[in-house]
Motif scaffolding. Structure first.
Motif, PDB file in Angstrom:
ATOM      1  N   GLY A 215       3.482  -0.425   3.972  1.00  0.00           N
ATOM      2  CA  GLY A 215       3.455   0.873   3.312  1.00  0.00           C
ATOM      3  C   GLY A 215       2.232   0.993   2.425  1.00  0.00           C
ATOM      4  O   GLY A 215       1.997   0.141   1.565  1.00  0.00           O
TER       5      GLY A 215
ATOM      6  N   THR B 261       0.506   6.653  11.728  1.00  0.00           N
ATOM      7  CA  THR B 261       0.866   5.307  11.280  1.00  0.00           C
ATOM      8  C   THR B 261       0.929   4.315  12.439  1.00  0.00           C
ATOM      9  O   THR B 261       0.555   3.148  12.287  1.00  0.00           O
TER      10      THR B 261
ATOM     11  N   SER C 294       5.473   8.300   8.671  1.00  0.00           N
ATOM     12  CA  SER C 294       6.464   7.257   8.429  1.00  0.00           C
ATOM     13  C   SER C 294       7.283   7.050   9.697  1.00  0.00           C
ATOM     14  O   SER C 294       7.586   8.010  10.408  1.00  0.00           O
TER      15      SER C 294
ATOM     16  N   ASN D 174       4.445   3.276   6.855  1.00  0.00           N
ATOM     17  CA  ASN D 174       4.315   4.582   6.197  1.00  0.00           C
ATOM     18  C   ASN D 174       2.967   4.735   5.516  1.00  0.00           C
ATOM     19  O   ASN D 174       2.282   3.760   5.224  1.00  0.00           O
TER      20      ASN D 174
END
Length: 348
Positions: free
Chosen positions: A163, A189, A227, A248
């Motif tokens: 992330g 992503t 995400s 994400n």
């Protein structure tokens, strides 16, 4: 004889490879394909713009206005480090030149281009090296040793997480204009954070099926998925082992971690802190910590460049081939299909 290198794409990642290449081979001749509107910004090792510095003069770069003109000259190695969606078009021409090619991950952004590129490469004796620098990270290498030497016992599950907050990636540019934010340029992503898919399969093997949920869920001004959660089944010793991957673009502070659990212990790994916590069931070694304080982020890029130069000298065993990159791309393409359809996807 002096080695000659051609760069297509000299943004932050292209310049990192350029600096490392020159550090390993100071006498190399550098050329680049550069459009009329190309900026001559120079990035520091910390990815900051150096004021009053010109890229072309700093590195004595010979410029070409297009790839066709450049390829009339012989190059030993070619670096394709432009946006992902443009890789295939460039690679098709570059392969025919006979040079060894370094192509930044992901090699391509769609299935059709991947299999066409793979077929082309075979006819030119496998000269493509794909840029997966995390394969050279000490945490990945040590984790691989622990898993493959059965120090965790039978693997029962694993989870991977990456992330990061997209606007913080390149403070010098508007994130909305970056390739990572654009479907047209091969962003999202899945493709941009594909390293996590690559080292998950490197450590634990290829999955046999997956299910994915996610999409464009945040307030970020992007037209790609920001995400996603992927749940995969991977067959290890004839058992279906669950492996989850979470990616994400919105997380602060950033986190890049993974956990592998076995029936003799587990490892908790942090790729930002460069640490491994190993918890063992045995009395002799209940808990251990491995850290790599001397490791700097550029070290894995430098080792990657050493591997590529060895590959370009004929050592095919040290390369990261298109075939090696195939599974991570399959996961990307099937995860997108799963998100769209809501169905589990089988992996051949």
């Amino acid at each position: 004889m002096i080695m000659k290198a051609l760069f297509i794409g000299l943004g932050s990642i292209g310049q990192r490879h350029l600096r490392n290449l020159i550090a390993l081979n100071p006498n190399i001749e550098i050329s680049a394909v550069r459009g009329k509107n190309s900026k001559n910004l120079v990035f520091s090792k910390n990815n900051k713009i150096l004021k009053n510095s010109n890229l072309v003069t700093k590195y004595n770069i010979t410029e070409f206005s297009n790839l066709s003109k450049a390829l009339k000259h012989h190059f030993d190695i070619i670096f394709i480090t432009n946006p992902s969606s443009l890789h295939f078009k460039i690679a098709k021409q570059a392969i025919a030149s006979g040079a060894y090619i370094f192509i930044e991950k992901p090699a391509v952004d769609n299935e059709k281009d991947f299999f066409e590129l793979e077929a082309l490469e075979k006819s030119y004796q496998g000269k493509i090296f794909v840029g997966y620098q995390y394969r050279f990270h000490p945490v990945i290498k040590k984790s691989s040793y622990l898993i493959r030497n059965n120090l965790l016992g039978n693997i029962v599950s694993a989870r991977f997480k990456n992330g990061e907050y997209l606007p913080d990636w390149h403070p010098y540019e508007d994130y909305r204009q970056s390739y990572a934010a654009s479907k047209k340029l091969g962003g999202g992503t899945l493709l941009t954070q594909i390293h996590d898919l690559d080292y998950s399969t490197l450590l634990l093997g290829a999955p046999i099926e997956l299910f994915a949920v996610g999409g464009k869920n945040s307030s970020l001004e992007v037209d790609v998925e920001d995400s996603i959660q992927i749940l995969m089944n991977t067959k290890i010793k004839n058992k279906k082992i669950p492996i989850s991957i979470s990616l994400n673009y919105v997380e602060k502070p950033p986190e890049r971690t993974f956990e592998v659990i076995g029936d003799k212990g587990k490892i908790l790994c942090d790729l930002n802190k460069n640490t491994i916590h190993w918890h063992s069931h045995t009395k002799k070694n209940k808990k251990s910590k491995f850290s790599f304080p001397a490791f700097k982020r550029n070290d894995m890029f430098l080792d990657e460049m050493k591997a590529f130069l060895s590959f370009a000298s004929g050592n095919k065993k040290i390369g990261i081939s298109l075939k090696d990159s195939e599974m991570s791309l399959k996961i990307v393409f099937l995860a997108k299909k799963s998100m769209k359809s809501g169905n589990t996807q089988k992996i051949n």
